[in-house]
Design a protein around this motif. Structure first.
Motif, PDB file in Angstrom:
ATOM      1  N   GLN A  79      41.027 102.441  80.493  1.00  0.00           N
ATOM      2  CA  GLN A  79      40.453 103.568  79.764  1.00  0.00           C
ATOM      3  C   GLN A  79      39.937 103.047  78.438  1.00  0.00           C
ATOM      4  O   GLN A  79      40.663 102.380  77.708  1.00  0.00           O
ATOM      5  N   ASN A 121      38.326 110.733  81.379  1.00  0.00           N
ATOM      6  CA  ASN A 121      39.633 111.342  81.188  1.00  0.00           C
ATOM      7  C   ASN A 121      39.665 111.933  79.784  1.00  0.00           C
ATOM      8  O   ASN A 121      39.326 111.257  78.819  1.00  0.00           O
ATOM      9  N   HIS A 141      42.128 112.953  77.167  1.00  0.00           N
ATOM     10  CA  HIS A 141      43.533 112.805  76.820  1.00  0.00           C
ATOM     11  C   HIS A 141      43.876 113.776  75.686  1.00  0.00           C
ATOM     12  O   HIS A 141      43.073 113.962  74.774  1.00  0.00           O
ATOM     13  N   HIS A 198      49.954  99.375  81.580  1.00  0.00           N
ATOM     14  CA  HIS A 198      50.384 100.532  80.801  1.00  0.00           C
ATOM     15  C   HIS A 198      50.315 101.754  81.701  1.00  0.00           C
ATOM     16  O   HIS A 198      49.278 102.015  82.319  1.00  0.00           O
ATOM     17  N   ALA A 199      51.407 102.498  81.797  1.00  0.00           N
ATOM     18  CA  ALA A 199      51.414 103.705  82.629  1.00  0.00           C
ATOM     19  C   ALA A 199      52.398 104.732  82.091  1.00  0.00           C
ATOM     20  O   ALA A 199      53.379 105.075  82.742  1.00  0.00           O
ATOM     21  N   GLU A 223      47.136 101.302  84.156  1.00  0.00           N
ATOM     22  CA  GLU A 223      45.979 100.721  83.484  1.00  0.00           C
ATOM     23  C   GLU A 223      46.264  99.271  83.118  1.00  0.00           C
ATOM     24  O   GLU A 223      47.398  98.911  82.832  1.00  0.00           O
ATOM     25  N   ASP A 233      51.542 110.357  80.311  1.00  0.00           N
ATOM     26  CA  ASP A 233      50.292 111.073  80.060  1.00  0.00           C
ATOM     27  C   ASP A 233      49.050 110.286  80.471  1.00  0.00           C
ATOM     28  O   ASP A 233      47.944 110.617  80.085  1.00  0.00           O
ATOM     29  N   TRP A 234      49.230 109.249  81.284  1.00  0.00           N
ATOM     30  CA  TRP A 234      48.115 108.442  81.789  1.00  0.00           C
ATOM     31  C   TRP A 234      47.854 108.855  83.229  1.00  0.00           C
ATOM     32  O   TRP A 234      48.790 109.117  83.976  1.00  0.00           O
TER      33      TRP A 234
END
Length: 172
Positions: A128, A152, A154, A82-83, A91, A86-87
């Motif tokens: 995360q 992080n 978010h 997952h990328a 991940e 907003d990452w």
């Protein structure tokens, strides 16, 4: 269109999501377990989220797979890479709604991590994890990931703990 590869492990099949998976996925997102991954969600929101998962493959060339056991048809989770914009970096993530406590999340997570390193040439991955999600922390640690600071923060999901996975040379 980017084809979504099928990956098999000793016990699992990682495959493209289908509309037929939405009911089981929606059941998970209606449960308390979804509190750590943006839930709860209504059925129509889960349908849109499934479309987002498929779209990630088209935009990035990688993404997440539905997971099912080889011995029983039907999705038991969503695991993979997952990328979104907003990452902080790519991940490997997991959410399971069937077979918890049997090692399926770490087995599927390792398969996704190997795909990232061996097929895509990535050299680093994070996971995360929402504070309080002890089960996901155990999965990350079983996979050899270590807690990294700072957390992080978010804009939507709040504080997320960052776990760094071993690189390709050290990953099991």
């Amino acid at each position: 269109m980017t084809p979504i590869p099928v990956i098999t492990t000793d016990r699992l099949i990682l495959r493209a999501p289908t509309e037929g998976d939405v009911a089981a996925f929606a059941g998970f997102y209606a449960s308390e377990a979804a509190q750590f991954v943006g839930g709860p969600m209504k059925d129509f929101e889960v349908w849109r989220y499934t479309a987002e998962v498929l779209g990630h493959w088209q935009l990035r060339g990688f993404g997440r797979w539905m997971v099912e056991r080889k011995d029983t048809p039907g999705a038991i989770g969503l695991v993979g890479l997952h990328a979104p914009l907003d990452w902080p970096e790519p991940e490997v993530g997991w959410m399971l709604w069937g077979g918890n406590g049997k090692g399926y999340a770490s087995e599927a997570g390792r398969a996704a991590r190997h795909f990232a390193y061996d097929t895509l040439g990535m050299t680093t991955l994070i996971s995360q994890i929402a504070p309080g999600n002890a089960a996901s922390v155990r999965v990350a640690e079983r996979m050899g990931a270590t807690r990294e600071m700072p957390d992080n923060v978010h804009p939507v999901y709040g504080t997320l703990q960052v776990y760094r996975h071993p690189g390709p040379e050290a990953a099991e």
